[in-house]
Design a protein around this motif. Structure first.
Motif, PDB file in Angstrom:
ATOM      1  N   GLU A   1      -4.608  44.252  50.063  1.00 61.95           N
ATOM      2  CA  GLU A   1      -4.594  45.285  49.017  1.00 61.95           C
ATOM      3  C   GLU A   1      -3.546  46.350  49.296  1.00 61.95           C
ATOM      4  OE1 GLU A   1      -5.977  45.557  46.014  1.00 61.95           O
ATOM      5  OE2 GLU A   1      -6.563  43.489  46.377  1.00 61.95           O
ATOM      6  N   THR A   2      -3.383  46.705  50.565  1.00 59.35           N
ATOM      7  CA  THR A   2      -2.364  47.700  50.922  1.00 59.35           C
ATOM      8  C   THR A   2      -0.970  47.152  50.650  1.00 59.35           C
ATOM      9  OG1 THR A   2      -3.781  48.707  52.613  1.00 59.35           O
ATOM     10  CG2 THR A   2      -1.407  49.093  52.800  1.00 59.35           C
ATOM     11  N   LEU A   3      -0.729  45.891  51.028  1.00 56.51           N
ATOM     12  CA  LEU A   3       0.589  45.293  50.790  1.00 56.51           C
ATOM     13  C   LEU A   3       0.864  45.152  49.294  1.00 56.51           C
ATOM     14  CD1 LEU A   3       0.806  42.552  53.566  1.00 56.51           C
ATOM     15  CD2 LEU A   3       1.713  44.877  53.590  1.00 56.51           C
ATOM     16  N   LEU A   4      -0.163  44.860  48.506  1.00 58.55           N
ATOM     17  CA  LEU A   4       0.017  44.787  47.054  1.00 58.55           C
ATOM     18  C   LEU A   4       0.382  46.152  46.487  1.00 58.55           C
ATOM     19  CD1 LEU A   4      -2.883  42.375  46.061  1.00 58.55           C
ATOM     20  CD2 LEU A   4      -0.454  42.028  45.549  1.00 58.55           C
ATOM     21  N   GLU A   5      -0.219  47.195  47.013  1.00 60.20           N
ATOM     22  CA  GLU A   5       0.112  48.541  46.538  1.00 60.20           C
ATOM     23  C   GLU A   5       1.549  48.903  46.906  1.00 60.20           C
ATOM     24  OE1 GLU A   5      -0.793  51.902  44.340  1.00 60.20           O
ATOM     25  OE2 GLU A   5      -1.899  50.025  44.590  1.00 60.20           O
ATOM     26  N   VAL A   6       1.987  48.509  48.088  1.00 58.16           N
ATOM     27  CA  VAL A   6       3.392  48.710  48.470  1.00 58.16           C
ATOM     28  C   VAL A   6       4.296  47.962  47.491  1.00 58.16           C
ATOM     29  CG1 VAL A   6       5.152  48.250  50.225  1.00 58.16           C
ATOM     30  CG2 VAL A   6       2.889  49.084  50.917  1.00 58.16           C
ATOM     31  N   ALA A   7       3.931  46.722  47.173  1.00 58.51           N
ATOM     32  CA  ALA A   7       4.737  45.902  46.262  1.00 58.51           C
ATOM     33  C   ALA A   7       4.812  46.522  44.874  1.00 58.51           C
ATOM     34  CB  ALA A   7       4.158  44.492  46.188  1.00 58.51           C
ATOM     35  N   ARG A   8       3.691  47.018  44.377  1.00 57.98           N
ATOM     36  CA  ARG A   8       3.662  47.600  43.029  1.00 57.98           C
ATOM     37  C   ARG A   8       4.565  48.825  42.919  1.00 57.98           C
ATOM     38  NH1 ARG A   8      -2.075  46.677  43.758  1.00 57.98           N
ATOM     39  NH2 ARG A   8      -2.729  44.838  42.549  1.00 57.98           N
ATOM     40  N   ASN A   9       4.765  49.522  44.020  1.00 58.77           N
ATOM     41  CA  ASN A   9       5.537  50.760  44.002  1.00 58.77           C
ATOM     42  C   ASN A   9       6.919  50.620  44.629  1.00 58.77           C
ATOM     43  OD1 ASN A   9       3.594  53.114  43.049  1.00 58.77           O
ATOM     44  ND2 ASN A   9       2.373  51.738  44.337  1.00 58.77           N
ATOM     45  N   LEU A  10       7.327  49.395  44.915  1.00 58.99           N
ATOM     46  CA  LEU A  10       8.615  49.174  45.564  1.00 58.99           C
ATOM     47  C   LEU A  10       9.749  49.333  44.541  1.00 58.99           C
ATOM     48  CD1 LEU A  10       9.604  48.323  48.413  1.00 58.99           C
ATOM     49  CD2 LEU A  10       9.757  45.998  47.540  1.00 58.99           C
ATOM     50  N   GLU A  11      10.703  50.193  44.850  1.00 62.04           N
ATOM     51  CA  GLU A  11      11.879  50.340  44.000  1.00 62.04           C
ATOM     52  C   GLU A  11      12.909  49.293  44.411  1.00 62.04           C
ATOM     53  OE1 GLU A  11      13.274  54.483  43.317  1.00 62.04           O
ATOM     54  OE2 GLU A  11      11.739  54.996  44.801  1.00 62.04           O
ATOM     55  N   ILE A  12      13.448  48.575  43.442  1.00 57.50           N
ATOM     56  CA  ILE A  12      14.397  47.495  43.712  1.00 57.50           C
ATOM     57  C   ILE A  12      15.619  47.682  42.820  1.00 57.50           C
ATOM     58  CG2 ILE A  12      14.771  44.994  43.699  1.00 57.50           C
ATOM     59  CD1 ILE A  12      11.728  44.676  44.022  1.00 57.50           C
ATOM     60  N   ARG A  13      16.802  47.581  43.407  1.00 60.22           N
ATOM     61  CA  ARG A  13      18.025  47.710  42.610  1.00 60.22           C
ATOM     62  C   ARG A  13      19.047  46.669  43.066  1.00 60.22           C
ATOM     63  NH1 ARG A  13      21.033  53.243  44.918  1.00 60.22           N
ATOM     64  NH2 ARG A  13      21.781  52.329  46.886  1.00 60.22           N
ATOM     65  N   GLU A  14      19.910  46.271  42.158  1.00 56.14           N
ATOM     66  CA  GLU A  14      20.957  45.306  42.462  1.00 56.14           C
ATOM     67  C   GLU A  14      22.126  46.000  43.162  1.00 56.14           C
ATOM     68  OE1 GLU A  14      22.002  43.289  38.871  1.00 56.14           O
ATOM     69  OE2 GLU A  14      19.922  42.703  38.432  1.00 56.14           O
ATOM     70  N   THR A  15      22.760  45.288  44.092  1.00 57.78           N
ATOM     71  CA  THR A  15      23.873  45.861  44.854  1.00 57.78           C
ATOM     72  C   THR A  15      25.233  45.574  44.222  1.00 57.78           C
ATOM     73  OG1 THR A  15      24.186  43.898  46.242  1.00 57.78           O
ATOM     74  CG2 THR A  15      22.551  45.520  46.976  1.00 57.78           C
ATOM     75  N   GLY A  16      25.281  44.604  43.321  1.00 60.42           N
ATOM     76  CA  GLY A  16      26.551  44.174  42.742  1.00 60.42           C
ATOM     77  C   GLY A  16      27.114  42.926  43.400  1.00 60.42           C
ATOM     78  N   GLU A  17      26.555  42.534  44.544  1.00 63.07           N
ATOM     79  CA  GLU A  17      27.003  41.319  45.237  1.00 63.07           C
ATOM     80  C   GLU A  17      26.362  40.090  44.605  1.00 63.07           C
ATOM     81  OE1 GLU A  17      27.134  39.392  49.762  1.00 63.07           O
ATOM     82  OE2 GLU A  17      25.914  41.164  49.347  1.00 63.07           O
ATOM     83  N   ILE A  18      27.149  39.019  44.448  1.00 61.98           N
ATOM     84  CA  ILE A  18      26.661  37.758  43.919  1.00 61.98           C
ATOM     85  C   ILE A  18      26.582  36.743  45.060  1.00 61.98           C
ATOM     86  CG2 ILE A  18      27.103  35.855  42.323  1.00 61.98           C
ATOM     87  CD1 ILE A  18      26.299  38.436  40.955  1.00 61.98           C
ATOM     88  N   LEU A  19      25.450  36.073  45.168  1.00 62.40           N
ATOM     89  CA  LEU A  19      25.223  35.116  46.246  1.00 62.40           C
ATOM     90  C   LEU A  19      25.019  33.723  45.664  1.00 62.40           C
ATOM     91  CD1 LEU A  19      22.728  37.270  48.341  1.00 62.40           C
ATOM     92  CD2 LEU A  19      25.152  36.866  48.836  1.00 62.40           C
ATOM     93  N   ARG A  20      25.654  32.723  46.312  1.00 64.93           N
ATOM     94  CA  ARG A  20      25.565  31.329  45.871  1.00 64.93           C
ATOM     95  C   ARG A  20      25.079  30.452  47.024  1.00 64.93           C
ATOM     96  NH1 ARG A  20      30.029  33.819  43.930  1.00 64.93           N
ATOM     97  NH2 ARG A  20      30.313  33.858  41.650  1.00 64.93           N
TER      98      ARG A  20
END
Length: 273
Positions: free
Chosen positions: A238-257
């Motif tokens: 439950e604690t890890l789910l709460e961390v996940a729900r509030n995690l801010e995620i942004r793209e760096t501009g790098e493309i990976l293949r």
């Protein structure tokens, strides 16, 4: 609420017969021009998704999981091996992703952490965050509640393209419990989470009691951008789910293949180091 992106994702998995059934239900004309018919079909599909609600998401989920057979092995790149590879066995769970030509690299920062992890909370963006230093007695950030742990929480980002052509995220040694799949529409992510355990018998020779270790895991994936973020460790689920729900995620501009990676397998296991 389902937005346009969510509707399109769900419509990718709707079967033609389901749309036909919806067509009959809504009493559409039998003979319409092809362009008009296409519009009606899309409208009916969207109506079907809204009617099905969360059930429609089951038609298109960006992660697949299975428990490999005991004798199954995975050939992993390992520089320290004379052959350059090592065979991994005893895999408790393998998670795979759709073939993805390009993945957008991401970084993250926690929007919420347990009070005991205050020393990890800052404004820095990262692609990997570990809490293992909180377990070391005598360290500046030592947390007594984590004294019997080796890794309370580890967050790491991956590219779906890394796992093309048979690659996977693997859980070694541990046995996975029930796996839950969800879609958090407001975050545009698919979510997979579970608890995993490993049991050790008592070892009197080394004065070790019988014990069972438990780790918990949450996976977030965005198939449009092709990224995956794993949150795992010895904190409760439950604690890890709460961390996940509030995690801010942004793209760096790098493309990976696919070709950007030497190894096309990675581990769930949230170990130290």
């Amino acid at each position: 609420m389902l937005d346009a992106y969510s509707l399109l994702r769900a419509m990718n998995g709707i079967r033609e017969e389901d749309i036909v059934m919806a067509d009959k239900h809504f009493d559409s004309p039998k003979h319409v021009r092809s362009r008009t018919k296409r519009m009606v079909t899309l409208a009916l599909a969207a109506a079907l998704i809204l009617a099905l609600g969360a059930g429609a998401w089951a038609l298109f989920f960006s992660m697949d999981h299975r428990v490999p057979e005991p004798e199954e092995s995975f050939r992993i790149h390992w520089e320290e091996s004379p052959s350059g590879y090592i065979e991994w066995k005893n895999v408790g769970l393998a998670v795979t992703f759709p073939e993805t030509e390009e993945s957008r690299a991401v970084e993250f920062r926690p929007g919420w952490l347990p009070e005991e992890m205050a020393s990890l909370q800052d404004d820095a963006w990262a692609s990997r965050l570990t809490a293992e230093r909180l377990c070391f007695e005598g360290g500046a950030d030592f947390v007594p509640a984590y004294d019997d742990m080796t890794q309370p929480m580890l967050i790491e980002s991956f590219a779906m393209s890394q796992f093309n052509q048979g690659g996977a995220l693997l859980l070694l040694d541990y046995t996975a419990g029930a796996v839950t799949e969800e879609t958090w529409v407001d975050r545009n992510v698919d979510v997979l989470y579970f608890s995993a355990s490993i049991h050790f018998d008592a070892n009197p020779e080394h004065d070790l009691p019988e014990r069972t270790l438990v780790q918990n895991y949450v996976l977030l994936s965005n198939p449009e951008a092709g990224w995956v973020v794993r949150i795992g460790g010895e904190l409760d689920l439950e604690t890890l789910l709460e961390v996940a729900r509030n995690l801010e995620i942004r793209e760096t501009g790098e493309i990976l293949r696919y070709e950007d990676f030497t190894d096309h397998f990675a581990l769930f296991n949230a170990g130290a180091g």
